[in-house]
Design a protein around this motif. Structure first.
Motif, mmCIF file in Angstrom:
data_model
loop_
_atom_site.group_PDB
_atom_site.id
_atom_site.type_symbol
_atom_site.label_atom_id
_atom_site.label_comp_id
_atom_site.label_asym_id
_atom_site.label_seq_id
_atom_site.Cartn_x
_atom_site.Cartn_y
_atom_site.Cartn_z
ATOM 1 N N GLY A 87 11.818 -62.232 -70.412
ATOM 2 C CA GLY A 87 11.507 -60.878 -69.950
ATOM 3 C C GLY A 87 11.069 -59.925 -71.039
ATOM 4 N N ASP A 89 11.129 -57.254 -73.361
ATOM 5 C CA ASP A 89 11.984 -56.061 -73.450
ATOM 6 C C ASP A 89 12.549 -55.854 -74.856
ATOM 7 N N TRP A 114 11.615 -53.783 -68.771
ATOM 8 C CA TRP A 114 11.867 -54.029 -67.351
ATOM 9 C C TRP A 114 11.226 -55.352 -66.901
ATOM 10 N N GLN A 115 11.672 -56.416 -67.572
ATOM 11 C CA GLN A 115 11.178 -57.763 -67.292
ATOM 12 C C GLN A 115 9.660 -57.877 -67.509
ATOM 13 N N ASN A 116 9.200 -57.248 -68.584
ATOM 14 C CA ASN A 116 7.806 -57.351 -69.020
ATOM 15 C C ASN A 116 6.830 -56.727 -68.021
ATOM 16 N N SER A 190 18.266 -58.594 -74.183
ATOM 17 C CA SER A 190 17.260 -59.573 -74.588
ATOM 18 C C SER A 190 17.586 -60.092 -75.982
#
Length: 205
Positions: A87, A89, A114-116, A190
């Motif tokens: 993701g 982040d 936000w999850q890429n 992350s």
């Protein structure tokens, strides 16, 4: 052709932005050591040095604050950042007050958040209504990004790998004289890395 023109424009813009005034380096860290050291304060989380880079896998917005050097009102921040999470982040903060906040400190720079789904420049809160957003670019797990922040007056410009990435204009800029002079590394959950931090001021300021 459009992409080529954009690249040339970005390269010229970067050259003009950073050469119109001489820069003086005021802080540098390559993290080639075992411990974080006295220049940093840990707010929480699992911040540490691993193979010559700052890293964290779970900090839940408790930052690693640079307390050994203050940011100038106008200046340049450079660092390398990457994520080993799907993701992405990966983020940091500039011109904050160095205190604990749940959603950002000063100006937050979020790459693949936000999850890429979106990259962001925000002020005082990651969900700020007037934040700048980039939703078209997807970042890659494991890819290293060399970033450069140029702040001059009310304008903040973000370059990634020597290309202009985003801008933010602040009609009421945060002031170092009010205590907003801290840089910090940030993370949620992350596996992130940071390296080769450099901070400059504009000569004569």
């Amino acid at each position: 052709m459009k992409e080529r023109v954009f690249f040339l424009f970005s390269a010229v813009f970067l050259l003009i932005s950073c050469s119109e005034a001489k820069l003086e380096k005021i802080f540098e860290d390559n993290f080639e050591r075992a411990e974080l050291g006295e220049n940093y304060t840990v707010q929480g989380g699992d911040w540490k040095i691993e193979e010559g880079a700052i890293t964290s896998s779970k900090a839940e917005n408790r930052n690693l604050v640079l307390t050994g050097a203050a940011l100038p009102q106008n200046g340049v921040i450079e660092l390398t950042m990457w994520s080993e999470s799907e993701g992405v982040d990966v983020k940091f903060n500039g011109w904050g007050d160095g205190k604990i906040h749940d959603h950002g400190d000063g100006y937050s720079f979020i790459l693949g958040g936000w999850q890429n789904r979106v990259s962001v420049i925000s002020k005082l809160h990651e969900h700020e209504k007037k934040r700048s957003e980039e939703r078209d670019v997807r970042l890659k797990k494991g890819e290293r990004y060399r970033v450069r922040i140029v702040r001059k007056g009310s304008d903040i410009k973000w370059f990634v790998n020597d290309r202009h990435f985003m801008s933010y204009n602040d009609d009421d800029p945060l002031k170092t004289s009010d205590g907003f002079d801290r840089f910090s590394f940030g993370n949620w959950r992350s596996k992130v890395f940071f390296d080769d931090l450099k901070i400059y001021k504009f000569a004569g300021e």
